[in-house]
Design a protein around this motif. Structure first.
Motif, PDB file in Angstrom:
ATOM      1  N   UNK A  51      48.638  50.218  51.537  1.00 42.76           N
ATOM      2  CA  UNK A  51      47.272  49.700  51.392  1.00 42.76           C
ATOM      3  C   UNK A  51      47.014  49.309  49.947  1.00 42.76           C
ATOM      4  N   UNK A  52      46.410  48.125  49.766  1.00 45.89           N
ATOM      5  CA  UNK A  52      46.097  47.633  48.438  1.00 45.89           C
ATOM      6  C   UNK A  52      44.779  46.865  48.486  1.00 45.89           C
ATOM      7  N   UNK A  53      44.412  46.230  47.371  1.00 47.76           N
ATOM      8  CA  UNK A  53      43.170  45.450  47.302  1.00 47.76           C
ATOM      9  C   UNK A  53      43.160  44.648  46.012  1.00 47.76           C
ATOM     10  N   UNK A  54      42.475  43.500  45.994  1.00 52.88           N
ATOM     11  CA  UNK A  54      42.326  42.760  44.742  1.00 52.88           C
ATOM     12  C   UNK A  54      41.648  43.583  43.647  1.00 52.88           C
ATOM     13  N   UNK A  55      40.728  44.441  44.053  1.00 56.81           N
ATOM     14  CA  UNK A  55      39.981  45.275  43.102  1.00 56.81           C
ATOM     15  C   UNK A  55      40.890  46.154  42.263  1.00 56.81           C
ATOM     16  N   UNK A  56      42.021  46.585  42.802  1.00 60.62           N
ATOM     17  CA  UNK A  56      42.873  47.559  42.138  1.00 60.62           C
ATOM     18  C   UNK A  56      43.662  46.909  41.001  1.00 60.62           C
ATOM     19  N   UNK A  97      39.215  45.637  28.109  1.00 59.70           N
ATOM     20  CA  UNK A  97      39.914  46.276  29.224  1.00 59.70           C
ATOM     21  C   UNK A  97      38.970  46.405  30.410  1.00 59.70           C
ATOM     22  N   UNK A  98      39.506  46.928  31.499  1.00 62.97           N
ATOM     23  CA  UNK A  98      38.752  47.053  32.747  1.00 62.97           C
ATOM     24  C   UNK A  98      38.421  48.506  33.059  1.00 62.97           C
ATOM     25  N   UNK A 107      41.090  42.771  30.628  1.00 64.28           N
ATOM     26  CA  UNK A 107      40.026  42.168  31.443  1.00 64.28           C
ATOM     27  C   UNK A 107      40.216  40.655  31.570  1.00 64.28           C
ATOM     28  N   UNK A 108      41.346  40.261  32.114  1.00 62.69           N
ATOM     29  CA  UNK A 108      41.657  38.838  32.259  1.00 62.69           C
ATOM     30  C   UNK A 108      40.782  38.163  33.305  1.00 62.69           C
ATOM     31  N   UNK A 109      40.229  38.945  34.232  1.00 58.75           N
ATOM     32  CA  UNK A 109      39.382  38.415  35.292  1.00 58.75           C
ATOM     33  C   UNK A 109      38.145  39.300  35.434  1.00 58.75           C
ATOM     34  N   UNK A 110      37.168  38.787  36.150  1.00 60.00           N
ATOM     35  CA  UNK A 110      36.051  39.626  36.549  1.00 60.00           C
ATOM     36  C   UNK A 110      35.845  39.480  38.053  1.00 60.00           C
TER      37      UNK A 110
END
Length: 336
Positions: A51-56, A97-98, A107-110
């Motif tokens: 199990x994974x997610x974009x959020x991780x 950072x995130x 923090x390359x994306x939000x």
């Protein structure tokens, strides 16, 4: 390792599932080598559900999981990912950072909340690209707590269409609260609920609605957060519960649980890992790992028998309500 069928989908999930948030640098960095080793250790132990997610880790978890599974027979394993948070490039990305979201990555994306039908399609397309796969097996609505109506009226129908078209085999919701998944079980045709922290040895809120609704409709649960943010691995002052310091009454309850299990030679974390399997609607227990050693320890705890006397004493001490389902005292032989 034993496996169960997820609801009425025909999709098989192993009794232990690998949660990939840790290899997305949850709280602290993990090297690529350690992440790959963790997934390899899970595979070697017979775990075939991931199990994974974009959020991780802003997609890092998906990238690492896909890399670790590359070369494995695609029909031999099951992958779930999630929708609801789109990753958008951060114009100032990489300078910070995130960690505000719990991940030790640049923090390359939000993240942008999006439970629209288009958002579902874009999210899954991006996830497949990061995973390097042509399909995922399970798609879950991720934490739609504050976006319930859009998730129900836009995201869910989009997932239902994808399932009908055979793009995914199972759909559901992943959350750490009970009210919304109970509503989805009543009002939609989801196959699975991934529920974190609400059906554990410490607390059984899900027995009120979620588990009965799932059982009545032939749907399944994957249970996460069985250690309640680590409290049930080592309860002591300063231990966390729901990602914050445990309140004293909660800590005292955990210590009471520990005193009972250890009187029978059973570590608390072992009893916590076994507990959810007592309910017929539970198909799998999801545990996170950031190293091969953590994976091997979890598998060892699953193989450690929990005598019926443990559950009996927990009831006698008022730590489990009468009628709370508990696992068999001796685990049956694993199926081939």
């Amino acid at each position: 390792m034993r496996a169960a069928t997820l609801g009425g989908t025909g999709l098989r999930v192993t009794e232990l599932a690998f949660g990939a948030a840790g290899i997305g640098n949850l709280y602290r960095p993990v090297t690529d080598e350690a992440a790959i080793a963790a997934v390899n250790a899970a595979w070697d132990a017979g775990i075939r559900t991931f199990d994974t997610a974009p959020h991780y880790g802003l997609g890092l978890s998906e990238c690492r999981l896909g890399a670790a599974l590359r070369g494995r027979p695609r029909d031999a394993y099951t992958v779930s990912t999630k929708v609801g948070r789109l990753l958008q490039p951060n114009p100032q990305g990489g300078r910070g950072d995130d960690l505000a979201h719990g991940f030790a990555v640049p923090d390359t994306h939000h993240r942008v909340w999006d439970f629209s039908a288009d958002g579902v399609l874009r999210s899954l397309e991006a996830s497949l690209d990061r995973l390097g796969l042509d399909r995922v097996d399970i798609a879950l609505l991720h934490d739609p707590d504050d976006h319930a109506e859009q998730a129900l009226t836009e995201a869910y129908p989009a997932l239902e269409r994808l399932r009908d078209e055979g793009v995914v085999k199972a759909i559901g919701i992943g959350t750490n609260q009970c009210a919304l998944p109970a509503r989805f079980l009543r009002e939609t045709d989801i196959d699975v609920v991934l529920l974190a922290g609400r059906y554990t040895l410490l607390e059984q809120e899900a027995l009120a609605e979620v588990l009965p609704e799932a059982a009545a409709g032939g749907r399944s649960l994957i249970i996460g957060g069985v250690f309640n943010s680590g409290l049930l691995t080592d309860p002591k002052p300063g231990a966390t519960y729901d990602y914050a310091p445990a309140p004293r009454p909660v800590l005292d309850r955990a210590l009471h649980l520990k005193s009972v299990t250890e009187r029978h030679g059973v570590p608390l974390r072992t009893a916590a890992l076994h507990f959810p399997f007592g309910h017929s609607a539970v198909a799998s227990v999801l545990t996170g790992a950031r190293s091969a050693g953590e994976v091997r320890d979890t598998v060892e705890q699953l193989r450690h028998p929990v005598p019926a006397a443990v559950w009996d004493e927990l009831r006698a001490e008022g730590l489990l309500a009468p009628g709370t389902p508990t696992p068999m005292a001796l685990r049956p032989k694993e199926s081939p």
